[in-house]
Design an enzyme around this catalytic site. Structure first.
Site, PDB file in Angstrom:
ATOM      1  CB  ALA A  42     -11.702  36.108  15.468  1.00  0.00           C
ATOM      2  CG  ASN A 181     -28.121  29.189   8.786  1.00  0.00           C
ATOM      3  OD1 ASN A 181     -28.243  28.130   8.154  1.00  0.00           O
ATOM      4  ND2 ASN A 181     -27.363  30.177   8.334  1.00  0.00           N
ATOM      5  CG  ASP A 251     -19.867  34.304  13.892  1.00  0.00           C
ATOM      6  OD1 ASP A 251     -20.130  33.105  13.711  1.00  0.00           O
ATOM      7  OD2 ASP A 251     -19.288  35.017  13.043  1.00  0.00           O
TER       8      ASP A 251
END
Length: 305
Positions: A42, A181, A251
């Site tokens: 989302a 990452n 995100d």
């Protein structure tokens, strides 16, 4: 309009702000509380939609998700492929953020855990101009099926391998851009923990992964890019900002990267834009509420240094 399909998770985010993160066995009082919409799927869908992309989300939620659906629809995310799990509640993430913007997160997957290969639509990313964006908060077999199907259909595949877990070589080989990452990169390579830009650069340049390009996010240090067939790596520094909350920064980076790639930007330009988007996102509280819109990203602002 650029087209992106995101396959991933949807959560209710319960965010508590504290002075200091609690130590084991310690209870601390929160200074504030915010409930919002989260989950890597989302979040990345909203990040791309806020920058103007046409975004479809493929996910599972519980019957309790009507408020979440309203939020995502208001952001312009296409929810036709967001299915309701009959026997599971929507995933929940409990997030604790301290005064320095550091955080700890505990996630109950809920309906995210029952998203299946059968739930994937036949279309995922049908042309080189379309982007499939996937993460690891859904089952490994769902990620693999989505990546391999999109590769067959000609789309650009972006995989954010978070949280860290093994990825099959044939899946990695079908990925155009891998976005870990530093901790996730070390996990994929089977090395010990690494910190700092010099060590990150050395690790990336020694990496032998079967995917296409690799973009390593480094938080306040920006990002590193390694492209196949090119020596060395490229460092993209991040602008200096006053970080309030780092939740959702990764995100935001992934959504902005997908948006730029779908618009035809080359990888360095797309990653540079994503670095700026993530830097803007950490200046506000909450994952989605602080994600920038295109007008903020394209104009000089407080993220510039």
């Amino acid at each position: 309009m650029p087209s992106i399909t995101v396959v991933g998770s949807v959560n209710r985010d319960l965010v508590l702000t504290v002075e200091d993160l609690p130590r084991p066995g310690e209870t601390v009082l929160a200074r504030g509380f915010v409930e919002g919409v989260g989950g890597k799927g989302a979040n990345q869908a909203v990040a791309a939609a806020r920058l103007g992309s046409q975004v479809r989300l493929v996910a599972r939620v519980g019957a309790d998700a009507a408020p979440i659906r309203r939020v995502l629809a208001a952001e312009g995310v296409d929810l036709d492929a967001v299915l309701t799990a009959p026997d599971a509640a929507t995933g929940i993430a409990s997030v604790v953020v301290d005064r320095a913007g550091e955080n700890t997160i505990v996630v109950n997957p809920g309906a995210n855990a029952v998203l299946s290969v059968e739930d994937l639509p036949q279309w995922l990313a049908r042309t080189p101009g379309e982007v499939l964006l996937v993460q690891h908060e859904v089952a490994a077999e769902v990620v693999a099926a989505a990546v391999l199907r999109a590769r067959e259909q000609g789309g650009t595949v972006v995989l954010n391998p978070a949280p860290a877990r093994p990825v099959a070589p044939e899946v990695l080989a079908a990925v155009d851009v891998l976005v870990p990452n530093l901790g996730e990169l070390a996990a994929l390579l089977g090395t010990g923990p690494v910190s700092g830009l010099p060590a990150a650069r050395e690790l990336l340049e020694r990496a032998a992964l079967p995917c296409g390009a690799v973009v390593v996010t480094l938080g306040a240090d920006g990002a590193l890019i390694k492209r196949p067939g090119r020596p060395g790596s490229v460092h993209l520094p991040a602008p200096v900002v006053d970080a309030v909350d780092t939740v959702g920064a990764g995100d935001t980076f992934c959504g902005a990267l997908a948006d730029a790639l779908a618009r035809g930007a080359d990888l360095p330009a797309a990653a540079a834009r994503a670095v700026r988007a993530a830097s803007l996102a950490v200046t506000g509280l909450g994952a989605q509420s602080s994600m920038p819109r295109a007008a903020q990203l394209d104009s000089p602002g407080p993220a510039a240094s």
